[in-house]
Design an enzyme around this catalytic site. Structure first.
Site, short mmCIF file in Angstrom:
data_model
loop_
_atom_site.label_atom_id
_atom_site.label_comp_id
_atom_site.label_asym_id
_atom_site.label_seq_id
_atom_site.Cartn_x
_atom_site.Cartn_y
_atom_site.Cartn_z
N CYS A 12 0.88 -1.17 0.00
CA CYS A 12 0.00 0.00 0.00
C CYS A 12 0.92 1.22 0.00
O CYS A 12 2.13 1.10 0.11
CB CYS A 12 -0.87 0.02 1.25
SG CYS A 12 -1.86 -1.44 1.42
N ARG A 56 1.69 1.29 -6.07
CA ARG A 56 1.90 0.31 -4.98
C ARG A 56 0.61 -0.39 -4.60
O ARG A 56 0.63 -1.38 -3.87
CB ARG A 56 2.46 1.01 -3.75
CG ARG A 56 3.84 1.62 -3.92
CD ARG A 56 4.18 2.49 -2.74
NE ARG A 56 4.20 1.75 -1.50
CZ ARG A 56 5.31 1.21 -0.98
NH1 ARG A 56 6.45 1.36 -1.62
NH2 ARG A 56 5.28 0.53 0.14
N TRP A 71 -3.70 -1.86 -1.43
CA TRP A 71 -3.77 -3.15 -2.11
C TRP A 71 -4.30 -4.10 -1.04
O TRP A 71 -3.65 -4.33 -0.02
CB TRP A 71 -2.39 -3.60 -2.60
CG TRP A 71 -2.43 -4.89 -3.36
CD1 TRP A 71 -2.72 -5.05 -4.67
CD2 TRP A 71 -2.19 -6.21 -2.85
NE1 TRP A 71 -2.68 -6.36 -5.04
CE2 TRP A 71 -2.36 -7.11 -3.94
CE3 TRP A 71 -1.86 -6.71 -1.61
CZ2 TRP A 71 -2.20 -8.48 -3.79
CZ3 TRP A 71 -1.70 -8.09 -1.47
CH2 TRP A 71 -1.87 -8.94 -2.56
N ASN A 128 0.50 0.55 6.33
CA ASN A 128 1.00 -0.36 5.30
C ASN A 128 1.70 -1.50 6.03
O ASN A 128 2.55 -1.27 6.87
CB ASN A 128 1.99 0.35 4.36
CG ASN A 128 2.54 -0.61 3.30
OD1 ASN A 128 1.87 -1.57 2.93
ND2 ASN A 128 3.76 -0.39 2.87
N GLY A 129 1.32 -2.74 5.72
CA GLY A 129 1.95 -3.88 6.38
C GLY A 129 0.88 -4.89 6.77
O GLY A 129 -0.27 -4.79 6.35
N GLU A 157 10.62 -14.55 -18.97
CA GLU A 157 10.31 -13.13 -18.76
C GLU A 157 9.20 -12.69 -19.71
O GLU A 157 8.27 -11.98 -19.31
CB GLU A 157 11.58 -12.29 -18.96
CG GLU A 157 11.38 -10.80 -18.89
CD GLU A 157 10.75 -10.29 -17.59
OE1 GLU A 157 10.66 -11.07 -16.62
OE2 GLU A 157 10.31 -9.14 -17.57
N LYS A 170 5.45 -11.12 -18.70
CA LYS A 170 4.95 -9.84 -19.23
C LYS A 170 3.53 -10.01 -19.75
O LYS A 170 2.62 -9.27 -19.42
CB LYS A 170 5.84 -9.31 -20.36
CG LYS A 170 7.25 -8.90 -19.99
CD LYS A 170 7.36 -7.84 -18.93
CE LYS A 170 7.51 -8.43 -17.61
NZ LYS A 170 8.12 -7.77 -16.53
N GLU A 185 0.85 -10.86 -16.95
CA GLU A 185 0.48 -9.87 -15.93
C GLU A 185 -0.25 -8.66 -16.51
O GLU A 185 -0.97 -7.99 -15.78
CB GLU A 185 1.66 -9.43 -15.09
CG GLU A 185 2.75 -8.67 -15.80
CD GLU A 185 3.87 -8.28 -14.83
OE1 GLU A 185 3.61 -8.05 -13.65
OE2 GLU A 185 5.01 -8.21 -15.27
N HIS A 210 8.27 -33.89 -22.69
CA HIS A 210 8.09 -34.64 -21.44
C HIS A 210 6.76 -34.31 -20.77
O HIS A 210 6.63 -34.43 -19.56
CB HIS A 210 9.27 -34.35 -20.50
CG HIS A 210 10.59 -34.71 -21.08
ND1 HIS A 210 11.00 -36.01 -21.27
CD2 HIS A 210 11.58 -33.93 -21.59
CE1 HIS A 210 12.19 -36.02 -21.84
NE2 HIS A 210 12.58 -34.78 -22.04
N LYS A 220 2.99 -2.70 -7.66
CA LYS A 220 4.38 -2.58 -8.12
C LYS A 220 5.37 -3.11 -7.09
O LYS A 220 6.34 -3.77 -7.46
CB LYS A 220 4.70 -1.10 -8.38
CG LYS A 220 6.11 -0.86 -8.89
CD LYS A 220 6.32 -1.45 -10.25
CE LYS A 220 7.70 -1.20 -10.78
NZ LYS A 220 7.93 -1.92 -12.06
C1 AGP Z 1 7.45 -7.68 -12.87
O1 AGP Z 1 6.88 -7.29 -14.10
C2 AGP Z 1 6.45 -7.85 -11.78
N1 AGP Z 1 5.73 -6.67 -11.57
C3 AGP Z 1 6.97 -8.50 -10.52
O2 AGP Z 1 7.22 -9.84 -10.85
C4 AGP Z 1 8.26 -7.91 -9.89
O3 AGP Z 1 9.36 -8.19 -10.73
C5 AGP Z 1 8.50 -8.62 -8.55
O4 AGP Z 1 7.42 -8.32 -7.70
C6 AGP Z 1 9.81 -8.25 -7.88
O5 AGP Z 1 9.82 -6.87 -7.59
P1 AGP Z 1 11.22 -6.20 -7.16
O6 AGP Z 1 12.16 -6.31 -8.33
O7 AGP Z 1 10.87 -4.79 -6.82
O8 AGP Z 1 11.75 -6.96 -5.98
#
Ligand code: AGP
Length: 610
Positions: A2, A27, A74, A100-101, A483, A487, A490, A506, A605
């Site tokens: 958050c 966030r 969040w 936050n937490g 990767e 992308k 998400e 397999h 994020k």
């Molecule tokens: C990446 O596109 C994602 N948003 C997510 O996997 C991110 O890489 C992950 O949460 C790690 O975040 P950080 O690099 O800030 O630790």
């Protein structure tokens, strides 16, 4: 997960509070809220949804706030409803609090307070904090707050205001970041979960350490220890006047950040390649050469996209520096016996430097006397403070939840680190000059990839109708596939899964069919032919194939339905053009599907909860 923001000023702070929250919305954006004090009462406005809802309604809100605290959420405990949105009030409506937490023992405290006939309105853990403070409050707010916080188990960054204290904000934190800042020119005092909220300002900033508590008024900031002794905290200059938080004409932050990559990749190596491509050095790097020369193992831990950078680094360091590397998903690493010693090096990779899983794994490793090297994009982050040393990737603020430029900068830094380590270990046959010259050609090659956007956009239109994808690659290209799949997953909500191409037969091959396209990465010379034979297996099952390659051949033209041809580079660097192409593909597919690209559903994020 958050965002908390607050400020005290001579002018009306409502608009500034909204602006601060907007810079924190990446966030978490399930709901938002603001509480403030007018000259005679408490103002409270909170809603599910994004802060823009308040901004649109601002003209109807005639209020002058001398101070305010705000929150973007969040949801962890309780659905994203108006009732569960922060700020939360106590049952006497005298205190407003944002948090936050996660409070782990909130249920037990809630039961105790209910037994004292205190009525709860929400099912959040946060309401327990504000009710407990009021329960302890006699006539000293700081003492009551400290007493309540000492009862909590878990993590918190909190800020609170009280209707009887019209000129003060109280803030505290434990295992969750909280920055305190002074804008001397504007005579403002500010707090935030993340310095991103201060973008465009020139401030003096400090961070609360665990269990410290701050009393903030428009005249001064007092920060106290856990035993309420006044501390003399060190402030540092945070001047971000030149950093813009806007999209500079791009429709989304993600597209802006994709197009920044020729520059950000260059920034990641600029000043670190010396002696005419003969040497790599990192500024402020305090791991000794002797220690690195005699390393047993390296453990690289991270989450999500950063874990993919960790896996790439494993392959590359083993290739170039002949050191055994374990790439670990941080949340998994915490669950197992760690065979790590002080002869090993732990490397934590994190864009935000605030990811709870990575921080908690890092804390665990500290018990083994192992040095920790942080690869981060934020110097003012918890991870940078926990680490023995750090290397800054210099990608600049990344606002899109979907990481792009930070990833390619992480790859660039790990490429430099692998060369640095190999040269320290005097690995023969290491062609440092060639490796570094190739790296310096990458920015112009990325510009060429960006020029493929129109072709990629057409392909995105064609492939956006599918609901499931395979992403395939081998060795470095398997990391590119992982990767690329993340992308797409998400931001477009498509079921995209990556496999090592050799693994398909397999089991996963059972899924191959005409409505299950394959995106294959063939930009490695070493694995090109093997990949073609894997694609033949796919073709025989009528699955559509989109190949991403840097070498034209009759075979690839015959096998693939579509091919994106990239500028050629060495195998060790081909993940960079491949990733930029797949970022664009994911972006344009998501656009076709009209998803919320910069703030995808269910995500945030910076995942600051475990
Ligand atoms: C990446 O596109 C994602 N948003 C997510 O996997 C991110 O890489 C992950 O949460 C790690 O975040 P950080 O690099 O800030 O630790």
């Amino acid at each position: 997960m958050c965002g908390i923001f607050g400020l005290i000023s001579k002018k009306n702070v409502l608009k500034s509070c909204i602006n601060g929250l907007k810079l924190l919305e990446y966030r978490g954006y399930d709901s938002f809220g603001i509480a403030g004090l007018t000259k005679d009462n408490m103002f409270l406005y909170k809603k599910p949804g994004k802060i823009s809802l308040l901004e649109e309604n601002l003209k109807n809100i005639k209020v002058h706030l001398s101070l305010a605290i705000g929150h973007t959420r969040w949801a962890t405990h309780g659905k994203p409803t108006k009732l569960n949105a922060h700020p939360h009030m106590d049952h006497k409506s005298s205190i407003a609090l944002v948090h936050n937490g996660i409070i782990e023992n909130f249920d037990e405290i809630k039961k105790m307070l209910i037994s004292k006939n205190i009525h709860f309105q929400t099912d959040t853990d946060t309401e327990v904090i504000v009710q407990l403070i009021t329960y302890y409050y006699k006539n000293d707010l700081i003492k009551a707050t400290k007493k309540a916080l000492n009862k909590l188990i878990g993590s918190y960054a909190i800020a609170l205001i009280h209707k009887d204290y019209p000129n003060q904000i109280i803030a505290s934190s434990k295992e969750s970041p909280l920055a305190i800042a002074i804008d001397e020119k504007k005579d403002e005092m500010l707090i935030s979960s993340d310095p991103n909220a201060f973008l465009g300002k020139d401030l003096n900033i400090t961070f609360l350490s665990n269990n410290e508590i701050a009393l903030i008024t428009n005249k001064k900031i007092n920060i106290y220890s856990n035993t309420l002794n006044l501390l003399n905290k060190k402030y540092e200059r945070f001047n971000s006047k030149k950093i813009s938080a806007n999209k500079n004409g791009y429709e989304h932050y993600m597209l802006k950040e994709i197009y920044e990559q020729p520059i950000t990749i260059q920034k990641a190596y600029f000043g670190r390649i010396l002696d005419f491509n003969k040497k790599v050095e990192f500024e402020d790097f305090n791991l000794s050469k002797n220690y690195l020369q005699n390393l047993n193992h390296i453990f690289i831990l991270a989450c999500g996209t950063s874990y993919h950078a960790a896996l790439y680094a494993k392959y590359l360091i083993e290739d170039l520096a002949k050191t055994h590397v374990f790439a670990e998903i941080a949340s998994e690493m915490r669950m197992k016996e760690l065979l790590i010693t002080n002869k090993d090096l732990a490397i934590a990779i994190s864009q935000s430097g605030e990811t709870a899983d990575t921080l908690l794994a890092t804390k665990l490793i500290k018990n083994y006397d192992s040095n920790i090297l942080a690869i981060i994009n934020k110097t003012n982050s918890t991870l940078s403070r926990e680490a023995t040393s750090y290397i800054f990737v210099k990608a600049g603020p990344e606002f899109s939840v979907c990481s792009t430029k930070a990833f390619t900068s992480q790859i660039t830094v790990m490429y430099l680190f692998a060369i640095y380590l190999a040269s320290i270990k005097k690995i023969d046959k290491l062609n440092t000059s060639l490796l570094l010259k190739e790296l310096k050609k990458i920015p112009s090659k990325i510009k060429k990839v960006l020029k493929l956007a129109p072709q990629i956009k057409i392909l995105a239109k064609k492939y956006s109708k599918y609901e499931k994808f395979f992403f395939l690659g081998r060795n470095y290209m398997y990391v590119a596939a992982l990767e690329a799949a993340l992308k797409l997953k998400e931001i477009s909500y498509i079921n995209a899964n990556a496999y090592p191409a050799g693994e398909l037969k397999h089991g996963p091959l059972a899924l191959a069919c005409e409505d299950h396209p394959v995106i294959a990465f063939l930009s490695n010379e070493k694995t090109y032919d093997k990949m073609l034979s894997n694609l033949m297996e796919i073709k025989a099952r009528n699955a559509p194939i989109l190949a991403i390659a840097s070498k034209k051949s009759k075979a690839i033209e015959d096998i693939a339905d579509d091919v994106i041809y990239l500028p050629k580079t060495i195998d060790e660097l081909s993940i960079l053009p491949s990733s930029v192409a797949s970022q664009l593909l994911a972006y344009y597919i998501a656009k076709e599907r009209k998803t919320d690209i910069d703030q995808p559903r269910n995500l945030a994020k910076s995942v600051t909860v475990e």
